[in-house]
Scaffold this motif. Structure first.
Motif, PDB file in Angstrom:
ATOM      1  N   LYS A 172       0.833  -1.212   0.000  1.00  0.00           N
ATOM      2  CA  LYS A 172       0.000   0.000   0.000  1.00  0.00           C
ATOM      3  C   LYS A 172       0.860   1.251   0.000  1.00  0.00           C
ATOM      4  O   LYS A 172       0.564   2.223  -0.685  1.00  0.00           O
ATOM      5  CB  LYS A 172      -0.915  -0.004   1.224  1.00  0.00           C
ATOM      6  N   GLU A 173       1.940   1.253   0.797  1.00  0.00           N
ATOM      7  CA  GLU A 173       2.776   2.458   0.927  1.00  0.00           C
ATOM      8  C   GLU A 173       3.401   2.857  -0.408  1.00  0.00           C
ATOM      9  O   GLU A 173       3.429   4.041  -0.760  1.00  0.00           O
ATOM     10  CB  GLU A 173       3.853   2.224   1.972  1.00  0.00           C
ATOM     11  N   PHE A 174       3.910   1.866  -1.161  1.00  0.00           N
ATOM     12  CA  PHE A 174       4.600   2.179  -2.415  1.00  0.00           C
ATOM     13  C   PHE A 174       3.719   1.919  -3.644  1.00  0.00           C
ATOM     14  O   PHE A 174       4.195   1.994  -4.767  1.00  0.00           O
ATOM     15  CB  PHE A 174       5.891   1.354  -2.513  1.00  0.00           C
ATOM     16  N   ASP A 175       2.412   1.645  -3.413  1.00  0.00           N
ATOM     17  CA  ASP A 175       1.444   1.473  -4.504  1.00  0.00           C
ATOM     18  C   ASP A 175       1.951   0.464  -5.527  1.00  0.00           C
ATOM     19  O   ASP A 175       2.055   0.753  -6.716  1.00  0.00           O
ATOM     20  CB  ASP A 175       1.165   2.839  -5.165  1.00  0.00           C
ATOM     21  N   ILE A 176       2.295  -0.732  -5.065  1.00  0.00           N
ATOM     22  CA  ILE A 176       2.856  -1.766  -5.933  1.00  0.00           C
ATOM     23  C   ILE A 176       1.724  -2.506  -6.651  1.00  0.00           C
ATOM     24  O   ILE A 176       0.755  -2.940  -6.029  1.00  0.00           O
ATOM     25  CB  ILE A 176       3.701  -2.751  -5.113  1.00  0.00           C
ATOM     26  N   ASP A 177       1.852  -2.621  -7.969  1.00  0.00           N
ATOM     27  CA  ASP A 177       0.861  -3.315  -8.791  1.00  0.00           C
ATOM     28  C   ASP A 177       1.198  -4.812  -8.798  1.00  0.00           C
ATOM     29  O   ASP A 177       2.180  -5.232  -9.415  1.00  0.00           O
ATOM     30  CB  ASP A 177       0.875  -2.735 -10.208  1.00  0.00           C
ATOM     31  N   CYS A 178       0.394  -5.613  -8.087  1.00  0.00           N
ATOM     32  CA  CYS A 178       0.642  -7.047  -7.957  1.00  0.00           C
ATOM     33  C   CYS A 178      -0.247  -7.823  -8.932  1.00  0.00           C
ATOM     34  O   CYS A 178      -1.466  -7.618  -8.966  1.00  0.00           O
ATOM     35  CB  CYS A 178       0.374  -7.513  -6.528  1.00  0.00           C
ATOM     36  N   SER A 179       0.366  -8.703  -9.710  1.00  0.00           N
ATOM     37  CA  SER A 179      -0.362  -9.518 -10.688  1.00  0.00           C
ATOM     38  C   SER A 179      -0.060 -10.991 -10.423  1.00  0.00           C
ATOM     39  O   SER A 179       1.096 -11.393 -10.351  1.00  0.00           O
ATOM     40  CB  SER A 179       0.054  -9.129 -12.109  1.00  0.00           C
ATOM     41  N   ASN A 187      10.658 -15.445   0.564  1.00  0.00           N
ATOM     42  CA  ASN A 187      11.929 -14.745   0.409  1.00  0.00           C
ATOM     43  C   ASN A 187      12.095 -14.143  -0.988  1.00  0.00           C
ATOM     44  O   ASN A 187      12.659 -13.053  -1.136  1.00  0.00           O
ATOM     45  CB  ASN A 187      13.085 -15.699   0.723  1.00  0.00           C
ATOM     46  N   LEU A 188      11.590 -14.832  -2.023  1.00  0.00           N
ATOM     47  CA  LEU A 188      11.690 -14.263  -3.378  1.00  0.00           C
ATOM     48  C   LEU A 188      10.755 -13.068  -3.543  1.00  0.00           C
ATOM     49  O   LEU A 188      11.115 -12.055  -4.151  1.00  0.00           O
ATOM     50  CB  LEU A 188      11.375 -15.337  -4.424  1.00  0.00           C
ATOM     51  N   ILE A 189       9.520 -13.159  -3.008  1.00  0.00           N
ATOM     52  CA  ILE A 189       8.578 -12.039  -3.104  1.00  0.00           C
ATOM     53  C   ILE A 189       9.048 -10.868  -2.255  1.00  0.00           C
ATOM     54  O   ILE A 189       8.923  -9.702  -2.647  1.00  0.00           O
ATOM     55  CB  ILE A 189       7.168 -12.507  -2.680  1.00  0.00           C
ATOM     56  N   GLU A 190       9.617 -11.151  -1.066  1.00  0.00           N
ATOM     57  CA  GLU A 190      10.154 -10.059  -0.230  1.00  0.00           C
ATOM     58  C   GLU A 190      11.246  -9.306  -0.977  1.00  0.00           C
ATOM     59  O   GLU A 190      11.295  -8.068  -0.966  1.00  0.00           O
ATOM     60  CB  GLU A 190      10.692 -10.631   1.069  1.00  0.00           C
ATOM     61  N   ASN A 191      12.122 -10.044  -1.653  1.00  0.00           N
ATOM     62  CA  ASN A 191      13.194  -9.424  -2.433  1.00  0.00           C
ATOM     63  C   ASN A 191      12.622  -8.575  -3.568  1.00  0.00           C
ATOM     64  O   ASN A 191      13.061  -7.446  -3.814  1.00  0.00           O
ATOM     65  CB  ASN A 191      14.104 -10.517  -3.002  1.00  0.00           C
ATOM     66  N   ALA A 192      11.587  -9.089  -4.267  1.00  0.00           N
ATOM     67  CA  ALA A 192      10.991  -8.359  -5.393  1.00  0.00           C
ATOM     68  C   ALA A 192      10.272  -7.105  -4.923  1.00  0.00           C
ATOM     69  O   ALA A 192      10.374  -6.039  -5.547  1.00  0.00           O
ATOM     70  CB  ALA A 192      10.025  -9.282  -6.144  1.00  0.00           C
ATOM     71  N   ILE A 193       9.518  -7.198  -3.809  1.00  0.00           N
ATOM     72  CA  ILE A 193       8.782  -6.034  -3.297  1.00  0.00           C
ATOM     73  C   ILE A 193       9.742  -4.935  -2.878  1.00  0.00           C
ATOM     74  O   ILE A 193       9.527  -3.743  -3.142  1.00  0.00           O
ATOM     75  CB  ILE A 193       7.873  -6.455  -2.125  1.00  0.00           C
ATOM     76  N   PHE A 194      10.856  -5.320  -2.211  1.00  0.00           N
ATOM     77  CA  PHE A 194      11.785  -4.294  -1.736  1.00  0.00           C
ATOM     78  C   PHE A 194      12.425  -3.538  -2.892  1.00  0.00           C
ATOM     79  O   PHE A 194      12.461  -2.304  -2.904  1.00  0.00           O
ATOM     80  CB  PHE A 194      12.865  -4.942  -0.860  1.00  0.00           C
ATOM     81  N   PHE A 195      12.933  -4.257  -3.915  1.00  0.00           N
ATOM     82  CA  PHE A 195      13.678  -3.582  -4.975  1.00  0.00           C
ATOM     83  C   PHE A 195      12.769  -2.991  -6.046  1.00  0.00           C
ATOM     84  O   PHE A 195      13.221  -2.157  -6.838  1.00  0.00           O
ATOM     85  CB  PHE A 195      14.680  -4.550  -5.619  1.00  0.00           C
ATOM     86  N   SER A 196      11.471  -3.363  -6.072  1.00  0.00           N
ATOM     87  CA  SER A 196      10.575  -2.765  -7.072  1.00  0.00           C
ATOM     88  C   SER A 196      10.310  -1.290  -6.789  1.00  0.00           C
ATOM     89  O   SER A 196       9.954  -0.538  -7.679  1.00  0.00           O
ATOM     90  CB  SER A 196       9.244  -3.535  -7.091  1.00  0.00           C
ATOM     91  N   ARG A 197      10.488  -0.891  -5.507  1.00  0.00           N
ATOM     92  CA  ARG A 197      10.250   0.524  -5.169  1.00  0.00           C
ATOM     93  C   ARG A 197      11.263   1.468  -5.836  1.00  0.00           C
ATOM     94  O   ARG A 197      11.046   2.665  -5.892  1.00  0.00           O
ATOM     95  CB  ARG A 197      10.294   0.711  -3.655  1.00  0.00           C
ATOM     96  N   TYR A 198      12.377   0.921  -6.328  1.00  0.00           N
ATOM     97  CA  TYR A 198      13.389   1.747  -6.985  1.00  0.00           C
ATOM     98  C   TYR A 198      13.244   1.704  -8.503  1.00  0.00           C
ATOM     99  O   TYR A 198      14.203   1.901  -9.243  1.00  0.00           O
ATOM    100  CB  TYR A 198      14.794   1.280  -6.586  1.00  0.00           C
ATOM    101  N   THR A 199      12.027   1.460  -8.968  1.00  0.00           N
ATOM    102  CA  THR A 199      11.777   1.387 -10.408  1.00  0.00           C
ATOM    103  C   THR A 199      11.922   2.747 -11.066  1.00  0.00           C
ATOM    104  O   THR A 199      11.739   3.795 -10.433  1.00  0.00           O
ATOM    105  CB  THR A 199      10.362   0.835 -10.669  1.00  0.00           C
ATOM    106  N   THR A 200      12.249   2.715 -12.343  1.00  0.00           N
ATOM    107  CA  THR A 200      12.313   3.953 -13.139  1.00  0.00           C
ATOM    108  C   THR A 200      10.999   4.215 -13.842  1.00  0.00           C
ATOM    109  O   THR A 200      10.849   5.248 -14.506  1.00  0.00           O
ATOM    110  CB  THR A 200      13.442   3.856 -14.182  1.00  0.00           C
TER     111      THR A 200
END
Length: 681
Positions: A534-541, A563-576
């Motif tokens: 919710k905080e970073f408005d991540i689009d989950c599919s 662990n794989l989803i945690e890794n993806a959620i954390f680094f997706s916030r730095y998207t361009t």
């Protein structure tokens, strides 16, 4: 247990208000604002304004932190900018401002009356029958009215005697009403009803259209109009007659309005105390001005009457003189009665003002007593919390030591079991011996690394806690809140790391082999990261092939996804891109095998660290805030599940994990990890 003890101390500090600090920087003060409803429930997301200048919005807990100039404290004016609530009351003490709101049922609109030349209209009685409103405009032509929150004002709502409402301008809480005076000759009707009251000393034969200057009464003027044929008058006579009528009407209206005490402010249960007192002050000033005005008029009138008596008094008859003397004596008695009433009223007003002063003095005295009592209470609570802090720290250290001993004993038992299995293997099976020897060496190496790094990482939070405790012993006042926050943060980090280490033991001992509901598992994992999504408005599919059937160990599979989803959620916030994205896709292929794709559009992985991402405690990105165990645990889970993984990545753009999992049989835990890294260009 550590976290629970720390949370207990933290909640105690919140309950007693110790965590609040008042920081004075030059001429400003940090103030914590708490907003409640009538039932003392906190109100989140409410816009407020202090002293008509400082706006703020409460957070999800009904709190806000603002800076106020020292001369603004305590606040004298607080307003709710929400259409749903209005201010009921507020209280300020020691850096905490508590505001109580109630449901808004009425909104207030400032109405300004003007004519077509934009001149303000003073003393005009304005009625709005629809809302049972009757108010008089003040010296600025303004009046404050209250209407239901959802209502709006129309031209047809106003009823102002003697005026037509032309238009309404403005919006929101301030509008202007343009009026046009209507000459419907109400005074003419009054004159018609009282025609029999024409003064007997007026010689109607001496009064005509040509002698209108001597007419100073609407009654006399009306008698002239009724005695002439208006159609037979020439234009000059008609103009003179109309002018005289308008002059008399305006003169009479002015006399009436001049004696009205304008009181645009109404004191109610909901009005502001300061404004109430100012309204009393304004009314007393108006009464004083009215007394001065009446005094001047009375002196002028008595002088004129005295001159008339001197000039024509001898022509009066004896009865007329007696009648005048009786009237003057009656006037004197009325003045004497008024003098007594004025004295009594003035004494009553003074006694009421003295009562107000006494009430205010009592309030200030009571507030001083409450402040002294609160200070004593805060000191006792502060001492109690210091004792609790020390108890919590000692308990935390003891629990950590017990946990370390338990981990070391468990690992020692596991190592002993592994050595026993090696000794029990048939010496003639050279291939199996060689395989087990390699596996044992890898396990010993990982165990050595684990014990070394675990000891180091568990010791570091203990050192932090010890350092914080030392600081707490030297700073026992307002910095306690910061110390508690640091203790909680350190303990939380320790808990997360211990949880990761615990996962490793579970991976090597899988249980509950069964058919999996992958959709439920994935959604359970995503629920754990609900706040970050919710905080970073991540689009989950999520896309899972319909009718997919797969059997395995549910906890190990969930750890892989976690662990794989945690890794993806954390680094997706730095998207361009405009929005972070997380894509999860699961399909079946071959026989009893599934393919899992987990992709994010974050920062990706650098090519030179791809072969190290599965290592224990390895952190390959400076943006990472983890402990280097996430992908290591995911790799161990893949070994247990006999899976394969490929990493497709482009640094700065995306990262995609493609996993193949076979449907292993219960009890089969062959450990093999095949990594193939493909960099997309």
């Amino acid at each position: 247990m550590i976290v629970e003890m720390t949370r207990f101390v933290f909640l105690l500090s919140i309950f007693f208000g110790i965590h609040t600090q008042q920081i004075v920087a030059q001429d400003s003060v940090n103030v914590q604002v708490k907003v409640y409803d009538i039932e003392l429930n906190t109100l989140p997301e409410v816009r407020m304004e202090v002293e008509n200048s400082i706006e703020f919005t409460t957070n999800s807990s009904g709190l806000a932190f603002i800076k106020l100039a020292s001369d603004m404290l305590p606040p004298k004016h607080i307003e709710s900018l929400s259409n749903a609530f209005e201010v009921e009351a507020w209280n300020y003490s020691k850096g905490i401002l508590e505001v109580t709101l109630r449901q808004r049922v009425t909104k207030y609109i400032m109405v300004r009356l003007i004519d077509q030349k934009e001149n303000v209209l003073v003393g005009i009685t304005t009625r709005i029958p629809k809302y049972d409103i009757a108010e008089v405009s003040n010296s600025n032509g303004e009046l404050l009215i209250g209407i239901p929150v959802m209502a709006s004002l129309l031209v047809s709502d106003f009823n102002i005697q003697g005026y037509d409402v032309l238009k309404l301008t403005g919006r929101g809480n301030e509008i202007e009403v343009t009026l046009d005076k209507v000459l419907d000759k109400p005074q003419m009707q009054e004159a018609d009803e009282n025609i029999s009251n024409i003064p007997q000393d007026v010689d109607m034969e001496d009064v005509s259209i040509n002698k209108l200057d001597s007419v100073n009464s609407l009654t006399v003027l009306y008698s002239i109009i009724k005695s002439v044929d208006y159609k037979q008058l020439n234009p000059d006579e008609k103009f003179a007659l109309d002018k005289k009528f308008n002059d008399l009407v305006q003169s009479r209206a002015g006399n009436i309005e001049g004696n009205i005490l304008v009181d645009p402010y109404i004191v109610t249960d909901n009005s502001v105390l300061q404004a109430d007192i100012l309204s009393l002050f304004e009314r007393v000033e108006q009464e004083t001005n009215l007394l001065d005005l009446n005094k001047e008029k009375f002196e002028t009138y008595t002088k004129l009457i005295a001159e008339k008596i001197e000039n024509g008094g001898q022509e009066l008859t004896l009865d007329q003189r007696k009648q005048l003397i009786n009237l003057i004596l009656k006037l004197r008695r009325i003045l004497e009665e008024n003098e007594e009433k004025f004295y009594r009223n003035n004494q009553l007003y003074k006694s009421r003002v003295d009562e107000l002063l006494n009430n205010l003095a009592n309030i200030y005295e009571l507030e001083d007593m409450l402040i002294e009592s609160e200070e004593e209470k805060q000191q006792l609570l502060h001492q109690f919390l210091i004792v609790m802090l020390w108890a919590a720290l000692i308990s935390s250290i003891a629990v950590l030591l017990l946990y370390l001993i338990s981990v070391l004993r468990k690992q020692k038992k596991q190592l002993a079991k592994a050595n026993k299995k090696v000794r029990d293997i048939n010496e003639n099976l050279e291939d199996l011996v060689e395989e087990k020897t390699v596996s044992l060496k890898m396990l010993n190496k990982e165990l050595d690394t684990f014990l070394y790094r675990s000891s180091h990482n568990l010791k570091r939070p203990l050192t932090s806690i010890r350092g914080i405790a030392n600081i707490a012993s030297m700073t026992l006042n307002t910095e306690a809140n910061d110390l508690f926050d640091k203790i909680l943060s350190t303990t939380t980090d320790m808990e997360k790391m211990i949880e990761k280490l615990t996962m490793i033991n579970h991976i090597h001992q899988p249980v509950d082999y069964q058919q999996l509901d992958l959709f439920v598992i994935i959604n359970r994992v995503l629920d754990k990261f609900e706040n970050e999504i919710k905080e970073f408005d991540i689009d989950c599919s999520i896309k899972i092939q319909e009718g997919l059937v797969f059997k395995s160990y549910p906890y190990v599979v969930e750890l892989l996804f976690l662990n794989l989803i945690e890794n993806a959620i954390f680094f997706s916030r730095y998207t361009t891109e405009e929005r972070p994205k997380l894509k999860i896709k699961i399909t079946s292929f071959s026989h009893n095998q599934i393919k899992i794709t987990i992709e994010d559009n974050g920062s990706g992985i650098q090519e030179d660290v791809l072969d190290k991402v599965w290592d224990m405690f390895f952190i390959g990105n400076e943006l990472s805030k983890g402990n280097g165990l996430g992908l290591f645990i995911a790799g161990k889970a893949l070994e247990t599940l006999e899976g394969k993984v490929e990493i497709e990545t482009k640094y700065g753009y995306f990262c995609r994990f493609v996993i193949e999992l076979p449907e292993i049989k219960p009890g089969a835990t062959k450990l093999s990890l095949e990594n193939e890294v493909v960099e997309s260009r």
